[in-house]
Enzyme design. Sequence first.
Site, PDB file in Angstrom:
ATOM      1  N   HIS A 114       0.807  -1.232   0.000  1.00 20.01           N
ATOM      2  CA  HIS A 114       0.000   0.000   0.000  1.00 20.01           C
ATOM      3  C   HIS A 114       0.836   1.278   0.000  1.00 20.01           C
ATOM      4  O   HIS A 114       0.314   2.347  -0.328  1.00 20.01           O
ATOM      5  CB  HIS A 114      -0.928   0.053   1.217  1.00 20.01           C
ATOM      6  CG  HIS A 114      -1.975  -1.020   1.245  1.00 20.01           C
ATOM      7  ND1 HIS A 114      -2.840  -1.237   0.194  1.00 20.01           N
ATOM      8  CD2 HIS A 114      -2.289  -1.936   2.199  1.00 20.01           C
ATOM      9  CE1 HIS A 114      -3.647  -2.249   0.507  1.00 20.01           C
ATOM     10  NE2 HIS A 114      -3.328  -2.680   1.710  1.00 20.01           N
ATOM     11  N   GLY A 116      -2.062   2.138   4.958  1.00 14.02           N
ATOM     12  CA  GLY A 116      -2.466   0.763   5.263  1.00 14.02           C
ATOM     13  C   GLY A 116      -1.395  -0.093   5.903  1.00 14.02           C
ATOM     14  O   GLY A 116      -1.136  -1.212   5.451  1.00 14.02           O
ATOM     15  N   TYR A 176      -3.507 -11.128   9.707  1.00 15.46           N
ATOM     16  CA  TYR A 176      -3.699 -10.551  11.034  1.00 15.46           C
ATOM     17  C   TYR A 176      -4.188 -11.547  12.078  1.00 15.46           C
ATOM     18  O   TYR A 176      -4.467 -11.166  13.194  1.00 15.46           O
ATOM     19  CB  TYR A 176      -4.620  -9.322  10.913  1.00 15.46           C
ATOM     20  CG  TYR A 176      -4.062  -8.393   9.870  1.00 15.46           C
ATOM     21  CD1 TYR A 176      -2.937  -7.624  10.154  1.00 15.46           C
ATOM     22  CD2 TYR A 176      -4.574  -8.364   8.576  1.00 15.46           C
ATOM     23  CE1 TYR A 176      -2.351  -6.832   9.178  1.00 15.46           C
ATOM     24  CE2 TYR A 176      -4.002  -7.565   7.597  1.00 15.46           C
ATOM     25  CZ  TYR A 176      -2.887  -6.809   7.904  1.00 15.46           C
ATOM     26  OH  TYR A 176      -2.292  -6.035   6.934  1.00 15.46           O
TER      27      TYR A 176
END
Length: 432
Positions: A137, A145, A300
């Site tokens: 990003h 990001g 994540y």
Amino acid sequence: MRSKDRISYFYDGDVGSVYFGPNHPMKPHRLCMTHHLVLSYDLHKKMEIYRPHKAYPVELAQFHSADYVEFLHRITPDKQHLFSIELARYNLGEDCPVFDNLFEFCQIYAGGTIDAARRLNNKLCDIAINWAGGLHHAKKCGASGFCYINDLVLGILELLKHHARVLYIDIDVHHGDGVEEAFYFTDRVMTVSFHKFGDLFFPGTGDVKEIGEREGKFYAINVPLKNGIDDTSFTRLFKTIISKVIETYQPGAIVLQCGADSLAGDRLGCFNLSIDGHAECVRFVKKFNIPLLVTGGGGYTKENVARCWTVETGVLLDSDLPNEIPENEYIKYFSPEFSLRIPNGHIENLNSKSYLSTIKMQVLENLRCIQHAPSVQLQEVPPDFYIPDFDEDEQNPDERVHQHTQDKHIQRDDEYYDGDNDNDHNVEDAQN
């Protein structure tokens, strides 16, 4: 068909010890977990392991603006209150916080991708892996990001010194906007991104209608997907599009961003992919036997990130891994099953057959607008900026070399340390 792929793998334990802050979803600790899982399956014995060099500011400025690189270099958490205007200008803040050792973190992950590209350029390996990279990003003049430096763009620029055409493929759940934007006006790089699009999902770009401009028209390909796509739909679409892309574009090298937030159960994702489905994309790209640079990206739910990238390291090495995770430094994170595979997700699949068919037809129609692979008059190749000097004759063999210094140099597979000698042995789990 090559007899056996030569794999170079880049890792520096320091990259996993930085901390974005409490409640921030990005956990670089996932990189330590991935590395230890790779070690526990003995995959390091089948690769050459390297500690990347820390990219110099001038290398980072091959893409990023010099003022932005300079600001990243000097900003620290205790000084940031003095620079509110610059923080806003460079988009540093909640998503992209300033933390201790931020610049060194960027130097390491970017250095890994640059080094990976150089080894491919010099034909020293067939596949190069940098799981710390893939921060797609970041923009020329600012962060975005969770990404500060766009290592992918830097790696592609390096590959372009030796290859007329480079193909970039992105299977992160988020659109690879920073890489697409960097090469939007050129036919020397084709970008192909498979991602969630719509519902104000970050970063909000990546519609199928975004196809590049000027010389780059039709050289940006976007495959916008809805929530809940599963292995079968995703891999079928991926294989159809990538086959046609490679046939049409004939790249000299491929960069594959393997963001693991497209897996089922990701904290920020919304797809239903299993690890085997995700890894099938890696397996498919590898089969083309084109020089391949593989990076990480998003992801994540960190134990699943480690599982995914370990399985994909195995795929690149043609190694099937037993499902039972071996004993390792971070074994407790994989409880209670201690298994490598994860089940598919249960999010409703909103991607109808007619929707996917429409997207596929639009992409293939755009590819038909490219008559043949663009040719490029390659000038004399500029020298690599960084070539490490290491004259063994000047080294005193009686002088003990510090472990960190040793690790800066190549580690052959039969010499590679593991276990207690690993420099991130004492990473504080508590922070992460």
